[in-house]
Design a protein around this motif. Structure first.
Motif, short mmCIF file in Angstrom:
data_model
loop_
_atom_site.label_atom_id
_atom_site.label_comp_id
_atom_site.label_asym_id
_atom_site.label_seq_id
_atom_site.Cartn_x
_atom_site.Cartn_y
_atom_site.Cartn_z
N LEU A 1 -57.12 -12.28 33.44
CA LEU A 1 -58.03 -12.58 32.35
C LEU A 1 -57.60 -11.88 31.05
O LEU A 1 -57.62 -12.45 29.98
CB LEU A 1 -59.47 -12.17 32.72
CG LEU A 1 -60.11 -13.13 33.73
CD1 LEU A 1 -61.50 -12.67 34.08
CD2 LEU A 1 -60.16 -14.55 33.18
N SER A 2 -57.17 -10.64 31.18
CA SER A 2 -56.73 -9.95 29.97
C SER A 2 -55.21 -9.87 30.00
O SER A 2 -54.63 -9.60 31.05
CB SER A 2 -57.33 -8.55 29.91
OG SER A 2 -57.02 -7.86 31.10
N PRO A 3 -54.59 -10.09 28.87
CA PRO A 3 -53.12 -10.04 28.85
C PRO A 3 -52.67 -8.61 29.11
O PRO A 3 -53.38 -7.67 28.77
CB PRO A 3 -52.78 -10.49 27.43
CG PRO A 3 -54.00 -10.21 26.62
CD PRO A 3 -55.15 -10.35 27.56
N PRO A 4 -51.51 -8.46 29.70
CA PRO A 4 -51.00 -7.10 29.94
C PRO A 4 -50.84 -6.36 28.61
O PRO A 4 -50.51 -6.96 27.59
CB PRO A 4 -49.67 -7.33 30.65
CG PRO A 4 -49.34 -8.77 30.46
CD PRO A 4 -50.62 -9.50 30.18
N ALA A 5 -51.08 -5.06 28.64
CA ALA A 5 -51.13 -4.29 27.40
C ALA A 5 -49.72 -4.04 26.88
O ALA A 5 -49.19 -2.94 26.98
CB ALA A 5 -51.87 -2.98 27.64
N LYS A 6 -49.13 -5.07 26.33
CA LYS A 6 -47.79 -4.90 25.81
C LYS A 6 -47.82 -4.82 24.29
O LYS A 6 -47.12 -4.03 23.68
CB LYS A 6 -46.90 -6.07 26.23
CG LYS A 6 -46.08 -5.76 27.49
CD LYS A 6 -45.17 -6.92 27.82
CE LYS A 6 -44.57 -6.73 29.22
NZ LYS A 6 -44.04 -7.98 29.75
N ARG A 7 -48.69 -5.67 23.72
CA ARG A 7 -48.62 -5.80 22.27
C ARG A 7 -49.17 -4.55 21.56
O ARG A 7 -48.61 -4.08 20.61
CB ARG A 7 -49.40 -7.05 21.82
CG ARG A 7 -48.51 -8.26 21.73
CD ARG A 7 -49.33 -9.52 21.67
NE ARG A 7 -49.77 -9.94 22.98
CZ ARG A 7 -50.77 -10.81 23.19
NH1 ARG A 7 -51.43 -11.30 22.16
NH2 ARG A 7 -51.10 -11.17 24.40
N GLY A 8 -50.30 -4.03 22.03
CA GLY A 8 -50.88 -2.87 21.34
C GLY A 8 -50.95 -1.67 22.26
O GLY A 8 -50.50 -1.72 23.40
N ARG A 9 -51.49 -0.59 21.74
CA ARG A 9 -51.66 0.59 22.57
C ARG A 9 -52.94 0.39 23.39
O ARG A 9 -54.00 0.10 22.83
CB ARG A 9 -51.79 1.83 21.69
CG ARG A 9 -51.45 3.12 22.41
CD ARG A 9 -51.02 4.16 21.36
NE ARG A 9 -52.04 4.27 20.33
CZ ARG A 9 -53.07 5.12 20.43
NH1 ARG A 9 -53.21 5.89 21.47
NH2 ARG A 9 -53.94 5.19 19.45
N ALA A 10 -52.82 0.50 24.68
CA ALA A 10 -54.00 0.34 25.52
C ALA A 10 -54.83 1.61 25.47
O ALA A 10 -54.30 2.71 25.53
CB ALA A 10 -53.58 0.05 26.96
N ILE A 11 -56.12 1.43 25.28
CA ILE A 11 -57.00 2.59 25.29
C ILE A 11 -57.79 2.57 26.59
O ILE A 11 -58.66 1.73 26.77
CB ILE A 11 -57.98 2.57 24.10
CG1 ILE A 11 -57.18 2.45 22.80
CG2 ILE A 11 -58.85 3.80 24.09
CD1 ILE A 11 -58.03 2.13 21.61
N PRO A 12 -57.45 3.47 27.51
CA PRO A 12 -58.19 3.45 28.78
C PRO A 12 -59.61 3.97 28.57
O PRO A 12 -59.79 5.09 28.08
CB PRO A 12 -57.38 4.39 29.67
CG PRO A 12 -56.64 5.27 28.73
CD PRO A 12 -56.48 4.54 27.42
N LEU A 13 -60.58 3.16 28.86
CA LEU A 13 -61.97 3.58 28.71
C LEU A 13 -62.55 3.87 30.09
O LEU A 13 -62.39 3.06 31.00
CB LEU A 13 -62.80 2.47 28.06
CG LEU A 13 -62.70 2.34 26.54
CD1 LEU A 13 -63.52 1.15 26.08
CD2 LEU A 13 -63.18 3.61 25.87
N PRO A 14 -63.18 5.00 30.24
CA PRO A 14 -63.83 5.23 31.54
C PRO A 14 -64.99 4.26 31.67
O PRO A 14 -65.55 3.83 30.66
CB PRO A 14 -64.31 6.67 31.41
CG PRO A 14 -64.44 6.92 29.96
CD PRO A 14 -63.41 6.06 29.28
#
Lengths: 308, 310
Positions: free
Chosen positions: B13-26
């Motif tokens: 559903l969500s594209p792999p975090a390649k384009r931007g910096r992924a922010i891991p949210l708890p």
């Protein structure tokens, strides 16, 4: 409104009855009696004393007799202060207690409310922070410690005020200050909280936009609408003054109702304990009732909801 | 074999975090939110640390003191603070520092155990009254009203007559004198909760009353209950100290902050250190409890952030 008041009064009377009965049985189930002495009485003398005070009857019968006497406004005679009617003892003791409570209540209302209002007006300024720290500190400081500080400074160091007893008119100052401390801080905190809310309301903005002076908007419009929680607090507050008062009466040796309660419990002076309990109960029940009814007067919305 | 075993994997559903910096949210839960908000309240965090320090000293009392709490030394009476006696000694030559630490033990124990047992009793009765309403509610509230109207200390004094003035007597007296506050709170929380959709759905799938009350509703009420508990602990410590101060609480040689203040008050004129040290410690503890309570309340219920402390 009248029906509501009537129903609440009946409730209050029932609460009072249960309270008195509860006190009676707690007191009588406790070990030790009013006529225990270091030396054992001869049994016939003991039986005589018990018959004289009706202590040989079964407990429920004693309670019924006491209640019947109360209906005739007779609170029986004290065991400890022999021959003195409890009614007279209490009538005498309530004078210092009420005087103390009056000053403490006046202090906490007339200092606490303006303090909270100013803190809300100058929200997040140093005035606000100081006032709010002082009020948390005041709630955290046990009254006997406040009493010690006041006595150390004003009586022992400066010699301005008497450290204890109830002899000169100035005797009321230190106990009243001590007693007022906690309710004053609670009222200040509560007033500030509800003022902060009121200051964000539309009508305050409108009043300011009309060009009314700021102090007038704050202390007239906003404050008036912020006092409802304070009115609600008056019931528990009175309870606080009553309880607080009995610790303070012991600390400052004030010959008030609270001191009677403590010594009477220790002496197992049954009639005096019952009398003080009844007096406290009546005061507390009446205060809560008054607050409930006043609530409807102060806030018309409450009245409408109840009518519906 | 699963029916779609041969099918290609479903598209993510969500594209792999390649384009931007992924922010891991708890994952967001009310508890995490509350902890985050609480940690922002610096005074409250400092207060927690102070209270934990007190609790640690109290728990380790025999190892952080070097006198017996009731050891009398006739040659060292009423001394001021020194290297050996950090807070001086009392009129019987007992080390005040030791007694303050042991007093902390007693005061904290009384405050915490009475608040917990009052909470237990209050939760049981309050949940029954609030959940079932009707006759049970009326009977419970009648009893609650009586206790509620009568000042805690007066009630506690009467109760100690029967249950005695040792630790257990004070424990029973304070628990019985204060449970009504929790009962009222829990009742009102259940009154609101029982109308909520999740309770209805639990009922619809046939959950028993007990299960709905304690497995479904109760865990949702931890916030306000925890706040109430935090305010009840210092209130009970204070009540015990009042009782002890006027001589109707714990009896010597047991020491609590209240008994120490009582002893100090009598000797105040000549030896102010005797009331100063226990007084300051008790005051700091009360202050810390109040700040923790305020911090918790703001953290648990963000709407009340405008509240007392701002």
């Amino acid at each position: 409104m009248l029906g509501y008041a009537l129903r609440r009064s009946l409730d209050a009377a029932l609460t009072l009855t249960v309270l008195v009965a509860l006190t009676f049985f707690l007191l009588r189930l406790a070990p030790g009696g009013p006529f225990d002495a270091d030396k054992e009485w001869p049994p016939e003398i003991k039986a005589n004393i018990e018959r004289r005070y009706g202590l040989d009857q079964p407990l429920p019968a004693q309670l019924m007799k006491w209640m019947a006497d109360v209906a005739k406004l007779d609170l029986n005679e004290s065991y400890f202060y022999q021959g003195l009617p409890v009614r007279e003892l209490l009538a005498e003791a309530i004078v210092p207690s009420a005087w103390l409570g009056f000053w403490a209540l006046a202090l906490s209302l007339f200092v606490g409310i303006p303090l909270g209002a100013v803190a809300a007006w100058r929200q997040n300024s140093w005035v606000d922070f100081t006032a709010m720290f002082a009020s948390v500190a005041g709630v955290s400081l046990p009254s006997y410690l406040a009493a010690s500080v006041l006595v150390l400074v004003f009586s022992l160091q400066l010699g301005w005020l008497p450290p204890a007893l109830w002899e000169t008119p100035s005797s009321v100052v230190l106990p009243a200050l001590t007693l007022a401390l906690r309710p004053l801080c609670l009222i200040a905190r509560l007033t500030r909280a509800s003022m902060v809310e009121a200051m964000g309301a539309d009508y305050v903005r409108t009043a300011l936009a009309k060009g009314l002076p700021e102090w007038k908007v704050v202390f007239k419009h906003a404050l008036k609408n912020s006092l409802l929680p304070v009115v609600t607090l008056l019931g528990p507050l009175t309870a606080g003054l009553v309880t607080g008062s009995f610790v303070i009466e012991v600390v400052f040796q004030v010959p008030g109702v609270g001191k009677h309660f403590v010594t009477a419990v220790l002496n197992r002076d049954y009639p005096l304990v019952m009398g003080t309990t009844l007096l406290y109960g009546v005061i507390l029940v009446a205060c809560n009732l008054a607050v409930d009814l006043a609530y409807g007067l102060v806030d018309p919305r409450v009245r409408v909801e109840r009518a519906a | 074999m699963r029916p779609n075993a041969g099918a290609p994997p479903a598209p993510r559903l969500s594209p792999p975090a390649k384009r931007g910096r992924a922010i891991p949210l708890p994952p967001h839960t009310p508890l995490r939110g509350a902890i985050r908000r609480f940690r922002r309240h610096r005074v409250a965090v400092a207060s927690v640390i102070l209270l934990l320090a007190f609790a640690a000293l109290a728990a380790l009392a025999p190892w952080v003191t070097w006198f017996e709490y009731d050891a009398q030394d006739i040659n060292a009476r009423l001394q001021g603070p020194s290297a050996l006696h950090w807070m001086g000694t009392d009129s019987l030559g007992r080390d005040l520092y030791t007694r303050v630490i042991y007093g902390a033990r007693m005061s904290l124990a009384v405050g915490i155990t009475t608040a917990l047992s009052a909470l237990l009793l209050g939760t049981l009765t309050g949940s029954l009254a609030g959940y079932f309403g009707g006759g049970i509610d009326r009977v419970v509230m009648r009893i609650v009203d009586v206790f509620y109207i009568f000042p805690v200390l007066l009630m506690a004094i009467l109760l100690t007559l029967i249950f005695g003035r040792g630790f257990s007597g004070i424990f029973v007296a304070l628990s019985l004198a204060t449970w009504v506050f929790q009962a009222r709170l829990v009742r009102s929380l259940y009154l609101q909760a029982r109308e909520l959709p999740y309770v209805e759905s639990a009922r619809a799938v046939g959950a028993t009353h007990a299960s709905i009350m304690y497995r479904h509703i109760l865990p949702n009420l931890w916030g306000p209950i925890l706040v109430a508990l935090t305010y009840q602990i210092p209130a009970n410590i204070l009540s015990e100290s009042f009782l002890s101060f006027i001589g109707l609480g714990l009896q010597p040689p047991l020491s609590s902050w209240g008994t120490l203040a009582n002893e100090g008050f009598r000797a105040m004129r000549s030896y102010p250190h005797l009331i100063l040290f226990p007084g300051v410690v008790l005051f700091l503890a009360m202050l810390a409890f109040n700040y923790v309570g305020d911090g918790l309340r703001d953290a648990v219920d963000p709407k009340s952030r405008q509240g007392f402390m701002g």
